[in-house]
Enzyme design. Sequence first.
Site, PDB file in Angstrom:
ATOM      1  N   ASP A 317      78.804 -20.203  25.607  1.00  0.00           N
ATOM      2  CA  ASP A 317      77.537 -20.509  26.520  1.00  0.00           C
ATOM      3  C   ASP A 317      78.121 -21.955  27.817  1.00  0.00           C
ATOM      4  OD1 ASP A 317      74.665 -20.551  26.568  1.00  0.00           O
ATOM      5  OD2 ASP A 317      74.378 -22.079  25.296  1.00  0.00           O
ATOM      6  N   LYS A 319      77.320 -22.469  30.747  1.00  0.00           N
ATOM      7  CA  LYS A 319      76.127 -22.644  31.503  1.00  0.00           C
ATOM      8  C   LYS A 319      76.739 -23.338  32.782  1.00  0.00           C
ATOM      9  CE  LYS A 319      72.129 -23.879  28.092  1.00  0.00           C
ATOM     10  NZ  LYS A 319      72.854 -23.399  27.329  1.00  0.00           N
ATOM     11  N   ASP A 322      78.476 -24.407  39.106  1.00  0.00           N
ATOM     12  CA  ASP A 322      79.201 -24.895  40.119  1.00  0.00           C
ATOM     13  C   ASP A 322      78.998 -23.901  41.585  1.00  0.00           C
ATOM     14  OD1 ASP A 322      80.579 -26.882  41.851  1.00  0.00           O
ATOM     15  OD2 ASP A 322      80.849 -27.750  39.987  1.00  0.00           O
TER      16      ASP A 322
HETATM   17  N1  5IU Z   1      69.646 -22.685  24.374  1.00  0.00           N
HETATM   18  C1  5IU Z   1      68.445 -23.003  23.884  1.00  0.00           C
HETATM   19  N2  5IU Z   1      67.846 -22.724  24.487  1.00  0.00           N
HETATM   20  C2  5IU Z   1      68.048 -22.318  25.667  1.00  0.00           C
HETATM   21  C3  5IU Z   1      69.371 -22.548  26.277  1.00  0.00           C
HETATM   22  C4  5IU Z   1      70.105 -22.677  25.866  1.00  0.00           C
HETATM   23  O1  5IU Z   1      68.606 -23.670  23.123  1.00  0.00           O
HETATM   24  O2  5IU Z   1      67.122 -22.480  26.745  1.00  0.00           O
HETATM   25  I1  5IU Z   1      69.642 -21.730  28.146  1.00  0.00           I
HETATM   26  C5  5IU Z   1      71.190 -22.867  23.741  1.00  0.00           C
HETATM   27  C6  5IU Z   1      71.647 -24.130  23.071  1.00  0.00           C
HETATM   28  C7  5IU Z   1      71.827 -24.424  21.319  1.00  0.00           C
HETATM   29  C8  5IU Z   1      71.291 -22.785  20.863  1.00  0.00           C
HETATM   30  O3  5IU Z   1      73.155 -23.647  21.499  1.00  0.00           O
HETATM   31  O4  5IU Z   1      70.249 -22.148  22.213  1.00  0.00           O
HETATM   32  C9  5IU Z   1      69.885 -23.240  20.049  1.00  0.00           C
HETATM   33  O5  5IU Z   1      70.020 -23.894  18.651  1.00  0.00           O
HETATM   34  P1  5IU Z   1      69.026 -23.909  17.956  1.00  0.00           P
HETATM   35  O6  5IU Z   1      68.629 -22.533  17.337  1.00  0.00           O
HETATM   36  O7  5IU Z   1      70.015 -24.432  17.036  1.00  0.00           O
HETATM   37  O8  5IU Z   1      68.106 -25.230  18.965  1.00  0.00           O
END
Ligand code: 5IU
EC number: 2.4.2.10
Length: 492
Positions: A317, A319, A322
């Site tokens: 993940d 993201k 750039d």
């Molecule tokens: N994550 C989010 N929200 C988003 C995005 C990614 O929570 O909008 I784009 C990622 C961050 C984390 C996971 O790695 O998803 C959610 O983890 P928790 O279930 O512990 O909150």
Amino acid sequence: MVAKNTDEMKALAVKLFQINAFKFGDYKMKVGINSPVYFDLRVIVSYPDVMQTVSDLLVAHIKDLQLSSKHVCGVPYTALPLATIVSVQQHTPMLVRRKEAKAYGTKKLIEGIYQAGDTCLIVEDVVTSGSSILDTVRDLQSEGIVVTDAVVVVDREQGGAANIAKHGVRMHSLFTLSFLLNTLHEAGHIEKATVDAVAKYIAAVQINSDGSFIGGDKSVAEANDFSRTKLTYESRANLAKSPVAKRLFNLMATKQTNLCLAADLSEADAILDMADKCGPYICLLKTHVDIVSDFSESFIVNLQALATRHNFLLMEDRKFADIGNTVSLQYGQGLYKIANWADLVTAHTLPGRSIVQGLKAALGGANSAKERGVFLLAEMSASGNLIDEKYKENSNKIATEGGDVDFVAGVVCQSADCFAFPGLIQLTPGVKIDEGVDKLGQQYQTPEHVVKERGADIGVVGRGILQASNVEKTAASYRDRLWAAYQERVAK
Ligand code: 5IU
């Protein structure tokens, strides 16, 4: 249809599908009605070989039908280049209809040299109600030009031929929608269920030239069976353009899980332990490798072994956000060499299309682009995030239009209206059995809510599982709830 060219026609039908000149999903048409199939023949100008084949077939069709006319005129805009080629190949002078009269000079609506009483053949790309053809016919007729025939590439079979016949114009199509559907099915690109569902829709939704229903069953149009949230993962696998999305859809269907574990832990062994415990219940394991304090190559080797043993894919993940050149380096190089091991990555659409091109540029050799994919972020679960409607809309365009759509496996978002194309996967984070907000603005919804109300195909659960006293049991329970919600969603 031109019988003697059937093989060529079939090959062209498949090619049009492959270049996204038409796709299946839940689309709003110009007349304001939803449709399970969407044509966009504008893309063919980017494929000169397709332009050539389409125009050759149109010319052959015109010859076979012995349609002789003094002029040809394309319906603006998509059919203009086609009409141009037909004109040149047949040595038939062209007329050009303006959509708006010029504000200065001649104020003419029809450009070209003609006289009242001249005949003109119409060329059009796709006909639904026939209203666009009729607009062009009306302007030609008001100049005294006689129109009796129109050749079209695709007839959607929704009443267009009858509508224009009422105005004395015969329609001759290269393809009917039924032919396209059957050809794609024969060639193994779509399932029989898809053919039947579209046929059912077309039979039920016949349209007048003003866009109103002729009759039929309006509820079929409203309850479009082709809305992506009503299709099964198996059938969506067939529609996916990205090979990894296809693989993931099939994996979800056979393993019966739409749960992704967000393994946000900072020690390699802790992640491996979670991956082993949750492996049987997940389709995807999502990492943030830059939070792993003891990252090493052997961690990746072990993680991949667990992914193979338990049959799940890996998503980093990252993201990316750039310029193309930098993301290409970030993806392929550095400490983590993400492109070497992550089946999927995530990327922001903020830099525009170049983000997808940049990622693709890092691939090649052992890391084939066919085995990798990206999920584009169209929404975030963080409260107060800056994404607005326009950003969402444009993200959808990057995910579904252009030459790199085979690399886009899905969209990370929070709502079903983010995209319509059923070949993409919606990944939704922010899932927890107890709804609410954490201390840092993360907003949680229940598994049922994200799948049934918000269109999630895969629910991402992190702390809901990671912090449970019994990890296996909790992962199993999230899997069961997400899967049951999906089954209810697709139940007829
Ligand atoms: N994550 C989010 N929200 C988003 C995005 C990614 O929570 O909008 I784009 C990622 C961050 C984390 C996971 O790695 O998803 C959610 O983890 P928790 O279930 O512990 O909150």
